[in-house]
Design a protein around this motif. Sequence first.
Motif, PDB file in Angstrom:
ATOM      1  N   ALA A 146     -35.317 -11.730 -64.934  1.00 17.12           N
ATOM      2  CA  ALA A 146     -34.963 -11.647 -63.360  1.00 17.12           C
ATOM      3  C   ALA A 146     -34.751 -12.814 -62.706  1.00 17.12           C
ATOM      4  N   ILE A 147     -34.045 -13.096 -61.465  1.00 12.80           N
ATOM      5  CA  ILE A 147     -33.932 -14.150 -60.757  1.00 12.80           C
ATOM      6  C   ILE A 147     -34.946 -14.001 -59.336  1.00 12.80           C
ATOM      7  N   PHE A 148     -35.194 -12.750 -59.429  1.00 18.74           N
ATOM      8  CA  PHE A 148     -36.373 -12.445 -58.014  1.00 18.74           C
ATOM      9  C   PHE A 148     -37.432 -12.123 -58.362  1.00 18.74           C
ATOM     10  N   PRO A 149     -38.588 -12.451 -57.521  1.00 13.36           N
ATOM     11  CA  PRO A 149     -39.910 -12.068 -58.409  1.00 13.36           C
ATOM     12  C   PRO A 149     -40.137 -10.646 -58.054  1.00 13.36           C
ATOM     13  N   TYR A 150     -40.771 -10.196 -58.878  1.00 13.36           N
ATOM     14  CA  TYR A 150     -41.005  -8.585 -58.885  1.00 13.36           C
ATOM     15  C   TYR A 150     -42.696  -8.200 -59.354  1.00 13.36           C
ATOM     16  N   PRO A 151     -42.901  -6.736 -58.833  1.00  8.24           N
ATOM     17  CA  PRO A 151     -44.126  -6.542 -59.364  1.00  8.24           C
ATOM     18  C   PRO A 151     -44.042  -5.845 -60.632  1.00  8.24           C
ATOM     19  N   HIS A 152     -45.040  -6.236 -61.605  1.00  2.53           N
ATOM     20  CA  HIS A 152     -44.893  -5.534 -62.729  1.00  2.53           C
ATOM     21  C   HIS A 152     -45.067  -4.044 -62.886  1.00  2.53           C
ATOM     22  N   PRO A 153     -44.210  -3.169 -63.729  1.00  7.78           N
ATOM     23  CA  PRO A 153     -44.429  -1.663 -63.467  1.00  7.78           C
ATOM     24  C   PRO A 153     -45.572  -1.214 -63.962  1.00  7.78           C
ATOM     25  N   ARG A 154     -46.582  -1.680 -64.784  1.00  9.17           N
ATOM     26  CA  ARG A 154     -47.483  -0.963 -65.083  1.00  9.17           C
ATOM     27  C   ARG A 154     -48.687  -1.868 -65.313  1.00  9.17           C
ATOM     28  N   HIS A 155     -48.833  -3.277 -64.537  1.00  7.36           N
ATOM     29  CA  HIS A 155     -49.806  -3.955 -64.314  1.00  7.36           C
ATOM     30  C   HIS A 155     -49.865  -4.454 -62.872  1.00  7.36           C
ATOM     31  N   ASP A 156     -51.126  -4.825 -62.276  1.00  5.43           N
ATOM     32  CA  ASP A 156     -51.053  -5.276 -60.820  1.00  5.43           C
ATOM     33  C   ASP A 156     -50.981  -6.711 -60.862  1.00  5.43           C
ATOM     34  N   VAL A 158     -47.719  -9.942 -60.087  1.00  4.84           N
ATOM     35  CA  VAL A 158     -46.347 -10.120 -59.742  1.00  4.84           C
ATOM     36  C   VAL A 158     -46.016 -11.147 -60.581  1.00  4.84           C
ATOM     37  N   GLU A 159     -44.480 -11.164 -61.084  1.00  3.23           N
ATOM     38  CA  GLU A 159     -43.963 -11.771 -61.911  1.00  3.23           C
ATOM     39  C   GLU A 159     -43.226 -13.025 -61.192  1.00  3.23           C
ATOM     40  N   ILE A 160     -43.381 -14.083 -61.479  1.00  2.87           N
ATOM     41  CA  ILE A 160     -42.592 -15.409 -60.921  1.00  2.87           C
ATOM     42  C   ILE A 160     -41.770 -15.640 -62.118  1.00  2.87           C
ATOM     43  N   TRP A 239     -37.117 -21.572 -48.534  1.00  2.00           N
ATOM     44  CA  TRP A 239     -38.608 -21.646 -48.376  1.00  2.00           C
ATOM     45  C   TRP A 239     -39.211 -22.290 -49.623  1.00  2.00           C
ATOM     46  N   PHE A 240     -39.664 -23.179 -49.363  1.00  3.59           N
ATOM     47  CA  PHE A 240     -40.456 -23.915 -50.394  1.00  3.59           C
ATOM     48  C   PHE A 240     -41.945 -23.530 -50.533  1.00  3.59           C
ATOM     49  N   ALA A 241     -42.369 -22.952 -51.330  1.00  2.00           N
ATOM     50  CA  ALA A 241     -43.626 -22.182 -51.566  1.00  2.00           C
ATOM     51  C   ALA A 241     -44.216 -22.426 -52.829  1.00  2.00           C
ATOM     52  N   ARG A 242     -45.758 -22.435 -52.682  1.00  2.00           N
ATOM     53  CA  ARG A 242     -46.392 -22.355 -53.702  1.00  2.00           C
ATOM     54  C   ARG A 242     -46.410 -20.789 -54.347  1.00  2.00           C
ATOM     55  N   CYS A 243     -46.632 -20.795 -55.656  1.00  2.00           N
ATOM     56  CA  CYS A 243     -46.425 -19.583 -56.329  1.00  2.00           C
ATOM     57  C   CYS A 243     -47.314 -18.299 -56.106  1.00  2.00           C
ATOM     58  N   HIS A 244     -48.488 -18.482 -55.435  1.00  2.00           N
ATOM     59  CA  HIS A 244     -49.431 -17.539 -54.923  1.00  2.00           C
ATOM     60  C   HIS A 244     -48.673 -17.161 -53.687  1.00  2.00           C
ATOM     61  N   GLU A 245     -48.136 -17.946 -52.795  1.00  2.00           N
ATOM     62  CA  GLU A 245     -47.396 -17.594 -51.649  1.00  2.00           C
ATOM     63  C   GLU A 245     -46.301 -16.464 -51.825  1.00  2.00           C
ATOM     64  N   VAL A 246     -45.553 -16.776 -52.904  1.00  2.00           N
ATOM     65  CA  VAL A 246     -44.628 -16.074 -53.273  1.00  2.00           C
ATOM     66  C   VAL A 246     -44.969 -14.748 -53.816  1.00  2.00           C
ATOM     67  N   ALA A 247     -45.984 -14.630 -54.525  1.00  2.00           N
ATOM     68  CA  ALA A 247     -46.612 -13.358 -54.922  1.00  2.00           C
ATOM     69  C   ALA A 247     -47.080 -12.738 -53.861  1.00  2.00           C
ATOM     70  N   SER A 248     -47.701 -13.231 -53.055  1.00  2.00           N
ATOM     71  CA  SER A 248     -48.383 -12.618 -51.709  1.00  2.00           C
ATOM     72  C   SER A 248     -46.975 -11.919 -50.856  1.00  2.00           C
ATOM     73  N   ALA A 249     -45.990 -12.541 -50.763  1.00  2.00           N
ATOM     74  CA  ALA A 249     -44.710 -12.202 -50.051  1.00  2.00           C
ATOM     75  C   ALA A 249     -44.386 -10.951 -50.779  1.00  2.00           C
ATOM     76  N   VAL A 250     -44.265 -10.897 -52.168  1.00  2.00           N
ATOM     77  CA  VAL A 250     -43.808  -9.638 -52.925  1.00  2.00           C
ATOM     78  C   VAL A 250     -44.812  -8.544 -52.730  1.00  2.00           C
ATOM     79  N   ARG A 251     -46.161  -8.702 -52.802  1.00  2.00           N
ATOM     80  CA  ARG A 251     -46.950  -7.615 -52.250  1.00  2.00           C
ATOM     81  C   ARG A 251     -46.751  -7.184 -51.248  1.00  2.00           C
ATOM     82  N   ASP A 252     -46.645  -7.995 -49.990  1.00  2.00           N
ATOM     83  CA  ASP A 252     -46.547  -7.449 -48.876  1.00  2.00           C
ATOM     84  C   ASP A 252     -45.226  -6.647 -48.595  1.00  2.00           C
ATOM     85  N   SER A 253     -44.037  -6.967 -49.060  1.00  2.00           N
ATOM     86  CA  SER A 253     -42.864  -6.167 -49.346  1.00  2.00           C
ATOM     87  C   SER A 253     -43.019  -4.913 -49.759  1.00  2.00           C
TER      88      SER A 253
END
Length: 259
Positions: A146-156, A158-160, A239-253
């Motif tokens: 992917a080119i978008f970060p996403y939640p893994h379907p069967r694991h809690d 986020v994939e960067i 947006w320049f972000a640390r990976c954990h910030e990207v993961a947090s944004a994906v979870r929030d979304s």
Amino acid sequence: MALTIDFDAEELWLAEDPANAARPGVLSQARYGAEVAVPQLLNMLKRLGIPATFFVCGGDAERYPAIVESVAAHGHEIGHHGFTHRSPHLMERDQEVEELDRGLSVLRSFQDRIMGYRSPSWDISPNTLDLLVENGFSYSSNMMDAIFPYPHPRHDLVEIPVHWSLDDAPHFWFDATSWDRTIRSSREVAELWGEESSAIHEEGGLVTLTVHPQIIGRPGRLRMLEAFLTGMRSDDRIWFARCHEVASAVRDSAAAARA
């Protein structure tokens, strides 16, 4: 954009060939990355005001504690990159558990919570994602689907997502054993990174740039990297972000979409 720096020093060469332990010339490349390139990268990022995620091998953190302490002191994220640089797909489950545990034990002495995992060479095993969830990781950065970060379907988790085209190693890493890896010019790599990044951003995606201190840290390449990042920094839509910030944004979304 997520700037990721894989800090694998001696562990890289020892995983390539254990006999490298007796080859000081080979290992000197690792020492250059740790002692010369990392401080220069930290100074560059401070000048540009760009945060980064450093994925660190636990064994190298033990070798260079002052370097890793400096990374944390500059406000950058520390992620797990194995204890050694051995790929999980070559390990039995209990060996992979030990690698994760040893790496976490070391890295947590530099940063309280280690939230992300990137395997050596982006190779994972059938057990890896399960083990990451069991150990409380928030994200993985290993897939090229992917080119978008996403939640893994069967694991809690986020994939960067990553890709070899946005990694310095395929373009710059010279293979002294076979001589079949040629070294590209910085100009060529800057052009390739620019084309790929522009296309990803036009689609609204995430550019995950991956560099290694002992590879990107040559003077000409550092000059190219700073020019490339400066150009990206001039676009206020990025947006320049640390990976954990990207993961947090994906979870929030994802949470907002479920509400």
